[in-house]
Design a protein around this motif. Sequence first.
Motif, PDB file in Angstrom:
ATOM      1  N   GLU A   1       1.747   9.241  -6.067  1.00 18.21           N
ATOM      2  CA  GLU A   1       2.178  10.614  -5.796  1.00 18.21           C
ATOM      3  C   GLU A   1       3.293  11.039  -6.741  1.00 18.21           C
ATOM      4  O   GLU A   1       3.327  12.179  -7.205  1.00 18.21           O
ATOM      5  N   LYS A   2       4.203  10.129  -7.022  1.00 14.43           N
ATOM      6  CA  LYS A   2       5.306  10.430  -7.936  1.00 14.43           C
ATOM      7  C   LYS A   2       4.776  10.702  -9.345  1.00 14.43           C
ATOM      8  O   LYS A   2       5.178  11.686  -9.989  1.00 14.43           O
ATOM      9  N   GLU A   3       3.876   9.857  -9.829  1.00 14.87           N
ATOM     10  CA  GLU A   3       3.290  10.068 -11.146  1.00 14.87           C
ATOM     11  C   GLU A   3       2.512  11.376 -11.201  1.00 14.87           C
ATOM     12  O   GLU A   3       2.581  12.113 -12.183  1.00 14.87           O
ATOM     13  N   TYR A   4       1.777  11.676 -10.134  1.00 18.51           N
ATOM     14  CA  TYR A   4       1.000  12.910 -10.064  1.00 18.51           C
ATOM     15  C   TYR A   4       1.906  14.124 -10.137  1.00 18.51           C
ATOM     16  O   TYR A   4       1.675  15.054 -10.903  1.00 18.51           O
ATOM     17  N   SER A   5       2.980  14.123  -9.334  1.00 19.65           N
ATOM     18  CA  SER A   5       3.876  15.278  -9.323  1.00 19.65           C
ATOM     19  C   SER A   5       4.601  15.427 -10.659  1.00 19.65           C
ATOM     20  O   SER A   5       4.789  16.544 -11.143  1.00 19.65           O
ATOM     21  N   GLU A   6       5.002  14.321 -11.277  1.00 17.39           N
ATOM     22  CA  GLU A   6       5.662  14.407 -12.581  1.00 17.39           C
ATOM     23  C   GLU A   6       4.707  14.950 -13.634  1.00 17.39           C
ATOM     24  O   GLU A   6       5.086  15.781 -14.465  1.00 17.39           O
ATOM     25  N   LYS A   7       3.481  14.474 -13.606  1.00 10.61           N
ATOM     26  CA  LYS A   7       2.494  14.883 -14.607  1.00 10.61           C
ATOM     27  C   LYS A   7       2.193  16.376 -14.515  1.00 10.61           C
ATOM     28  O   LYS A   7       2.160  17.080 -15.528  1.00 10.61           O
ATOM     29  N   TYR A   8       2.001  16.880 -13.313  1.00 14.85           N
ATOM     30  CA  TYR A   8       1.613  18.281 -13.158  1.00 14.85           C
ATOM     31  C   TYR A   8       2.812  19.210 -13.090  1.00 14.85           C
ATOM     32  O   TYR A   8       2.657  20.415 -13.242  1.00 14.85           O
ATOM     33  N   HIS A   9       4.006  18.684 -12.857  1.00 10.84           N
ATOM     34  CA  HIS A   9       5.220  19.506 -12.919  1.00 10.84           C
ATOM     35  C   HIS A   9       5.522  19.886 -14.359  1.00 10.84           C
ATOM     36  O   HIS A   9       5.986  20.987 -14.632  1.00 10.84           O
ATOM     37  N   LYS A  10       5.275  18.957 -15.270  1.00 11.53           N
ATOM     38  CA  LYS A  10       5.552  19.210 -16.675  1.00 11.53           C
ATOM     39  C   LYS A  10       4.539  20.163 -17.288  1.00 11.53           C
ATOM     40  O   LYS A  10       4.877  20.937 -18.177  1.00 11.53           O
ATOM     41  N   ASN A  11       3.278  20.098 -16.842  1.00 13.17           N
ATOM     42  CA  ASN A  11       2.220  20.908 -17.435  1.00 13.17           C
ATOM     43  C   ASN A  11       1.387  21.573 -16.337  1.00 13.17           C
ATOM     44  O   ASN A  11       0.399  21.013 -15.869  1.00 13.17           O
ATOM     45  N   PRO A  12       1.762  22.805 -15.933  1.00 11.74           N
ATOM     46  CA  PRO A  12       1.027  23.490 -14.862  1.00 11.74           C
ATOM     47  C   PRO A  12      -0.405  23.853 -15.258  1.00 11.74           C
ATOM     48  O   PRO A  12      -1.279  23.958 -14.399  1.00 11.74           O
ATOM     49  N   ASP A  13      -0.666  24.039 -16.545  1.00 10.63           N
ATOM     50  CA  ASP A  13      -2.025  24.361 -16.982  1.00 10.63           C
ATOM     51  C   ASP A  13      -2.978  23.203 -16.678  1.00 10.63           C
ATOM     52  O   ASP A  13      -4.148  23.411 -16.372  1.00 10.63           O
ATOM     53  N   LEU A  14      -2.477  21.999 -16.780  1.00  9.73           N
ATOM     54  CA  LEU A  14      -3.273  20.826 -16.466  1.00  9.73           C
ATOM     55  C   LEU A  14      -3.667  20.819 -14.985  1.00  9.73           C
ATOM     56  O   LEU A  14      -4.795  20.485 -14.628  1.00  9.73           O
ATOM     57  N   PHE A  15      -2.744  21.247 -14.136  1.00  6.87           N
ATOM     58  CA  PHE A  15      -3.007  21.343 -12.706  1.00  6.87           C
ATOM     59  C   PHE A  15      -4.105  22.360 -12.432  1.00  6.87           C
ATOM     60  O   PHE A  15      -5.044  22.103 -11.667  1.00  6.87           O
ATOM     61  N   VAL A  16      -4.016  23.520 -13.073  1.00  4.07           N
ATOM     62  CA  VAL A  16      -5.021  24.573 -12.879  1.00  4.07           C
ATOM     63  C   VAL A  16      -6.385  24.095 -13.372  1.00  4.07           C
ATOM     64  O   VAL A  16      -7.403  24.308 -12.709  1.00  4.07           O
ATOM     65  N   ALA A  17      -6.392  23.430 -14.532  1.00  7.26           N
ATOM     66  CA  ALA A  17      -7.656  22.934 -15.061  1.00  7.26           C
ATOM     67  C   ALA A  17      -8.279  21.914 -14.116  1.00  7.26           C
ATOM     68  O   ALA A  17      -9.502  21.898 -13.910  1.00  7.26           O
ATOM     69  N   ARG A  18      -7.463  21.085 -13.522  1.00  6.01           N
ATOM     70  CA  ARG A  18      -7.978  20.091 -12.593  1.00  6.01           C
ATOM     71  C   ARG A  18      -8.543  20.759 -11.342  1.00  6.01           C
ATOM     72  O   ARG A  18      -9.600  20.365 -10.836  1.00  6.01           O
TER      73      ARG A  18
ATOM     74  N   ASN B   1       0.831  -1.211   0.000  1.00  5.40           N
ATOM     75  CA  ASN B   1       0.000   0.000   0.000  1.00  5.40           C
ATOM     76  C   ASN B   1       0.864   1.260   0.000  1.00  5.40           C
ATOM     77  O   ASN B   1       0.571   2.225  -0.713  1.00  5.40           O
ATOM     78  N   ASP B   2       1.922   1.261   0.812  1.00  4.19           N
ATOM     79  CA  ASP B   2       2.821   2.419   0.845  1.00  4.19           C
ATOM     80  C   ASP B   2       3.491   2.627  -0.505  1.00  4.19           C
ATOM     81  O   ASP B   2       3.616   3.762  -0.978  1.00  4.19           O
ATOM     82  N   TYR B   3       3.914   1.541  -1.135  1.00  5.58           N
ATOM     83  CA  TYR B   3       4.564   1.646  -2.443  1.00  5.58           C
ATOM     84  C   TYR B   3       3.589   2.186  -3.485  1.00  5.58           C
ATOM     85  O   TYR B   3       3.951   3.059  -4.290  1.00  5.58           O
ATOM     86  N   MET B   4       2.358   1.698  -3.487  1.00  7.32           N
ATOM     87  CA  MET B   4       1.370   2.167  -4.460  1.00  7.32           C
ATOM     88  C   MET B   4       1.053   3.650  -4.239  1.00  7.32           C
ATOM     89  O   MET B   4       0.922   4.413  -5.198  1.00  7.32           O
ATOM     90  N   LYS B   5       0.963   4.064  -2.999  1.00  8.46           N
ATOM     91  CA  LYS B   5       0.707   5.472  -2.695  1.00  8.46           C
ATOM     92  C   LYS B   5       1.867   6.338  -3.158  1.00  8.46           C
ATOM     93  O   LYS B   5       1.672   7.398  -3.763  1.00  8.46           O
ATOM     94  N   TRP B   6       3.088   5.886  -2.889  1.00 17.80           N
ATOM     95  CA  TRP B   6       4.277   6.626  -3.298  1.00 17.80           C
ATOM     96  C   TRP B   6       4.342   6.722  -4.822  1.00 17.80           C
ATOM     97  O   TRP B   6       4.654   7.778  -5.369  1.00 17.80           O
ATOM     98  N   LYS B   7       4.027   5.626  -5.484  1.00 19.89           N
ATOM     99  CA  LYS B   7       4.063   5.598  -6.948  1.00 19.89           C
ATOM    100  C   LYS B   7       3.024   6.563  -7.526  1.00 19.89           C
ATOM    101  O   LYS B   7       3.320   7.311  -8.475  1.00 19.89           O
TER     102      LYS B   7
END
Length: 158
Positions: A53-70, A45-51
């Motif tokens: 969060e990592k995917e989320y931060s990578e996704k929205y770090h690359k495209n801040p407009d996507l973060f705002v839209a969300r 469970n900890d690994y899945m949560k970490w994974k």
Amino acid sequence: MYLNDIITDIINTIVSSIENYGWYLLLCLIVFVYIYHSYLKSYINDYMKWKDEKEYSEKYHKNPDLFVARQVAQQQAAMKLQEKYNREAEEHRKKLEEREAKKREEAMQKFDGQGGQKLGSESSKQSFKPDYNPLMGSGSGSSYRPPRRSACSRGGCG
């Protein structure tokens, strides 16, 4: 015919393995379930949560407009839910007010204008039990009274 022999051979092998090693397999299964629930489940469970969060931060770090839209979409969804809740609360409040008004009207119909009840209205009846008659005395169960307690009632005093 050849396929039936192969399937029969496989089934016989499985059955004989279970007959010979069934208790060992059951013991291994119990140990695995215990280890999984005690240790592995929390790590997975900890690994899945970490994974995630990592995917989320990578996704929205690359495209801040996507973060705002969300964020905007989340706020709009929250506003819709709040509006729905407010609408339902208002409807519920109106229903309660209507019930109270109806109760008041019924109560006013039971009473005449001078403050007393009208003769023959239902609320003028007393709320006694149907089998109860106050002139017959008390019921059979209420006549017993336990003895008073004193300091010497349990074998003490002397």
